[in-house]
Design a protein around this motif. Structure first.
Motif, PDB file in Angstrom:
ATOM      1  N   UNK A  50       0.471  -1.285  -0.232  1.00 23.34           N
ATOM      2  CA  UNK A  50       0.144   0.221  -0.137  1.00 23.34           C
ATOM      3  C   UNK A  50       1.262   1.057   0.213  1.00 23.34           C
ATOM      4  N   UNK A  51       1.855   0.701   0.666  1.00 21.84           N
ATOM      5  CA  UNK A  51       2.968   2.315   0.776  1.00 21.84           C
ATOM      6  C   UNK A  51       3.240   2.715  -0.575  1.00 21.84           C
ATOM      7  N   UNK A  52       3.968   1.274  -1.578  1.00 24.27           N
ATOM      8  CA  UNK A  52       5.154   1.884  -2.101  1.00 24.27           C
ATOM      9  C   UNK A  52       4.028   2.066  -3.401  1.00 24.27           C
ATOM     10  N   UNK A  53       2.975   1.244  -3.276  1.00 32.77           N
ATOM     11  CA  UNK A  53       1.602   1.590  -4.848  1.00 32.77           C
ATOM     12  C   UNK A  53       1.160   3.065  -4.320  1.00 32.77           C
ATOM     13  N   UNK A  54       1.460   4.177  -3.136  1.00 31.42           N
ATOM     14  CA  UNK A  54       0.461   5.228  -2.446  1.00 31.42           C
ATOM     15  C   UNK A  54       1.528   6.241  -3.786  1.00 31.42           C
ATOM     16  N   UNK A  55       2.353   5.600  -3.292  1.00 29.77           N
ATOM     17  CA  UNK A  55       3.830   6.599  -3.678  1.00 29.77           C
ATOM     18  C   UNK A  55       4.353   6.615  -5.140  1.00 29.77           C
ATOM     19  N   UNK A  56       4.001   4.877  -5.807  1.00 26.66           N
ATOM     20  CA  UNK A  56       4.104   5.185  -7.199  1.00 26.66           C
ATOM     21  C   UNK A  56       2.419   6.170  -8.195  1.00 26.66           C
ATOM     22  N   UNK A  57       2.183   5.845  -6.979  1.00 30.19           N
ATOM     23  CA  UNK A  57       0.632   7.380  -7.911  1.00 30.19           C
ATOM     24  C   UNK A  57       0.870   8.170  -8.075  1.00 30.19           C
ATOM     25  N   UNK A  58       1.587   8.779  -6.987  1.00 31.20           N
ATOM     26  CA  UNK A  58       1.888  10.299  -7.061  1.00 31.20           C
ATOM     27  C   UNK A  58       2.877  10.740  -8.024  1.00 31.20           C
ATOM     28  N   UNK A  59       3.669   9.753  -7.578  1.00 31.56           N
ATOM     29  CA  UNK A  59       4.481   9.287  -8.798  1.00 31.56           C
ATOM     30  C   UNK A  59       4.391  10.457 -10.028  1.00 31.56           C
ATOM     31  N   UNK A  60       3.495   8.989 -10.338  1.00 27.25           N
ATOM     32  CA  UNK A  60       3.132   9.006 -11.340  1.00 27.25           C
ATOM     33  C   UNK A  60       2.503  10.033 -12.246  1.00 27.25           C
ATOM     34  N   UNK A  78      -5.500   3.715   3.440  1.00 26.71           N
ATOM     35  CA  UNK A  78      -6.338   3.412   3.839  1.00 26.71           C
ATOM     36  C   UNK A  78      -6.660   2.161   4.094  1.00 26.71           C
ATOM     37  N   UNK A  79      -6.776   1.572   3.003  1.00 29.35           N
ATOM     38  CA  UNK A  79      -7.103   0.384   2.761  1.00 29.35           C
ATOM     39  C   UNK A  79      -5.804  -0.958   2.896  1.00 29.35           C
ATOM     40  N   UNK A  80      -4.899   0.101   3.134  1.00 26.31           N
ATOM     41  CA  UNK A  80      -3.499  -1.258   3.863  1.00 26.31           C
ATOM     42  C   UNK A  80      -2.998  -0.645   5.132  1.00 26.31           C
ATOM     43  N   UNK A  81      -3.939   0.197   5.581  1.00 20.11           N
ATOM     44  CA  UNK A  81      -4.252   0.041   6.864  1.00 20.11           C
ATOM     45  C   UNK A  81      -3.592   1.290   7.657  1.00 20.11           C
ATOM     46  N   UNK A  82      -3.227   1.729   6.870  1.00 16.86           N
ATOM     47  CA  UNK A  82      -2.360   3.572   7.173  1.00 16.86           C
ATOM     48  C   UNK A  82      -3.038   4.488   6.760  1.00 16.86           C
ATOM     49  N   UNK A  83      -3.192   5.547   8.094  1.00 11.13           N
ATOM     50  CA  UNK A  83      -3.415   6.687   8.537  1.00 11.13           C
ATOM     51  C   UNK A  83      -3.839   6.857   9.978  1.00 11.13           C
ATOM     52  N   UNK A  84      -3.813   8.344   9.511  1.00  8.22           N
ATOM     53  CA  UNK A  84      -3.611   9.646  11.014  1.00  8.22           C
ATOM     54  C   UNK A  84      -5.241   8.739  11.932  1.00  8.22           C
ATOM     55  N   UNK A  85      -5.050   7.662  12.700  1.00  9.61           N
ATOM     56  CA  UNK A  85      -6.408   7.392  13.680  1.00  9.61           C
ATOM     57  C   UNK A  85      -6.033   7.490  14.702  1.00  9.61           C
ATOM     58  N   UNK A  86      -5.321   8.901  15.586  1.00  4.98           N
ATOM     59  CA  UNK A  86      -5.226   9.169  16.703  1.00  4.98           C
ATOM     60  C   UNK A  86      -4.844  10.702  15.823  1.00  4.98           C
ATOM     61  N   UNK A  94       6.539  10.952   0.844  1.00  5.01           N
ATOM     62  CA  UNK A  94       7.002  10.200   0.757  1.00  5.01           C
ATOM     63  C   UNK A  94       7.213  10.153   2.201  1.00  5.01           C
ATOM     64  N   UNK A  95       7.375  11.862   2.791  1.00  2.00           N
ATOM     65  CA  UNK A  95       7.735  12.583   3.464  1.00  2.00           C
ATOM     66  C   UNK A  95       6.678  12.273   5.099  1.00  2.00           C
ATOM     67  N   UNK A  96       5.268  12.684   4.229  1.00  7.30           N
ATOM     68  CA  UNK A  96       3.646  12.722   4.800  1.00  7.30           C
ATOM     69  C   UNK A  96       4.048  12.053   5.282  1.00  7.30           C
ATOM     70  N   UNK A  97       4.075  10.097   4.725  1.00  2.87           N
ATOM     71  CA  UNK A  97       3.972   8.582   5.076  1.00  2.87           C
ATOM     72  C   UNK A  97       4.780   8.542   6.219  1.00  2.87           C
ATOM     73  N   UNK A  98       6.479   8.971   6.254  1.00  2.00           N
ATOM     74  CA  UNK A  98       7.138   9.050   7.407  1.00  2.00           C
ATOM     75  C   UNK A  98       6.296   9.328   8.597  1.00  2.00           C
ATOM     76  N   UNK A  99       5.870  10.680   8.763  1.00  2.00           N
ATOM     77  CA  UNK A  99       5.273  10.980   9.362  1.00  2.00           C
ATOM     78  C   UNK A  99       3.720  10.414  10.049  1.00  2.00           C
ATOM     79  N   UNK A 100       3.362   9.530   9.481  1.00  2.00           N
ATOM     80  CA  UNK A 100       2.534   8.903   9.965  1.00  2.00           C
ATOM     81  C   UNK A 100       2.475   7.394  10.560  1.00  2.00           C
ATOM     82  N   UNK A 101       3.977   7.035   9.999  1.00  2.00           N
ATOM     83  CA  UNK A 101       4.684   6.458  10.940  1.00  2.00           C
ATOM     84  C   UNK A 101       4.412   6.152  11.995  1.00  2.00           C
TER      85      UNK A 101
END
Length: 346
Positions: A73-83, A110-118, A219-226
């Motif tokens: 989910x992380x690499x697919x989403x990055x690839x989408x933004x990159x494209x 979100x489908x892969x279970x990664x989001x700002x849930x708190x 990518x930095x946004x994803x790191x922040x969520x992680x």
């Protein structure tokens, strides 16, 4: 030792691919024509993200293919933004199109279970978000920061240098909390950027384009969520404060003048500071990079003082109050500098 070898390898792959983009930029129709907001006078190759982001993907496929599958989910989403960024570099799509693409990418996360849930623990109470609310808030936050980093990509070397500082602190977080994905995402992105920065330092031989700035911001946004799994959200805001402050200040200033908050102009912090430093671009980049280093250091110092799970202290509140005060001060200072520059020009 293995990570060091991988780091050097990725940097050279990035260097080679960015050089290829420079060589074939006109055939690829990837170049930037100066306008009234530009700090360069010549037609310059653009779209370097095509090179250094490709190096990022190649490195993971080459060294850690199992992680690509595990974190699809992380690499697919990055690839989408990159494209989306690559397409924008060639065809200049609308801001709405880019926002929609980022929203879809966040939905994949979100489908892969990664989001700002708190929103963190405040006075011992964890402000948890329901799943659908977490999706909407994540769309707002990640698209906001992704575009914030895109907006500071206005002078040679700035976006890369600021990103290097932010990524370094996320890498340190990953080491401290033993998060393999945090470390590798950060370190591999740093290595990719270094290959690009060799050509992007003033005077730049190529610009990163939206293929670079949008992907880097995402990518930095994803790191922040992680990182929210380990630290309080207010500490994360400090780690990436400069792009956030710049975007908030510029948007408020535009709204006060009756303009759209998304309308382009020359009121960003880097525009103001490059004039303040008599058009000395390297000095401006150094100053703003050091400023981000101060912010990130503050964030790193306070994050260990905040207990994310129990959180019975007032540190998050004081940190939030400090950020608000800092925002007000920066707004007043940079607005004052801008007014003074206008009066001198008159």
């Amino acid at each position: 030792m293995n990570l060091l070898v991988e780091f050097i390898t990725i940097s050279f792959i990035s260097l080679a691919l960015v050089k290829l983009v420079i060589t074939y930029s006109h055939k690829l129709n990837l170049y930037d024509i100066p306008n009234e907001r530009s700090h360069h006078c010549n037609i310059t190759p653009s779209g370097a993200g095509l090179g250094f982001v490709s190096a990022f993907f190649i490195s993971f496929i080459l060294f850690y293919p199992s992680l690509v599958v595990e974190y699809w989910h992380i690499f697919s989403s990055i690839a989408l933004v990159f494209a989306t960024g690559v397409y924008d570099d060639k065809h200049e799509v609308s801001a709405r199109f880019k926002f929609v693409a980022i929203f879809v990418a966040v939905f994949v996360l979100w489908l892969g279970g990664l989001s700002i849930d708190t929103l963190g623990v405040w006075y011992g109470y964890n402000v948890a978000l329901p799943s659908f609310v977490a999706l909407l808030f994540s769309m707002f936050a990640l698209s906001g920061f992704t575009n914030a980093l895109n907006l500071i990509d206005g002078i040679d070397g700035l976006s890369s240098s600021v990103s290097l500082v932010i990524l370094t602190f996320f890498a340190l977080l990953g080491v401290e909390y033993h998060s393999n994905i945090l470390v590798l995402l950060s370190v591999f992105t740093i290595a990719s950027i270094l290959g690009f920065l060799f050509f992007n330092w003033y005077p730049a031989k190529i610009f990163m384009g939206d293929s670079g700035s949008l992907t880097l911001g995402f990518i930095i946004s994803i790191l922040a969520v992680l990182s929210l799994e380990y630290v309080h959200p207010i500490a994360v805001i400090y780690l990436a404060a400069l792009p956030v402050l710049d975007t908030l200040i510029v948007m408020i200033r535009r709204i006060r003048r009756g303009k759209s908050p998304f309308s382009p102009d020359k009121t960003h912090i880097h525009h103001i500071m490059v004039n303040f430093f008599d058009n000395n671009v390297p000095r401006t980049v150094l100053f703003l990079t050091l400023l981000q280093l101060v912010f990130s250091s503050i964030g790193y110092m306070i994050l260990d003082s905040i207990n994310k799970t129990t959180g019975h202290n007032n540190i998050p509140l004081f940190a939030l109050f400090g950020f608000i005060v800092m925002f007000i001060l920066f707004y007043m200072i940079f607005t004052g500098i801008k007014k003074r520059q206008k009066s001198l020009e008159a």
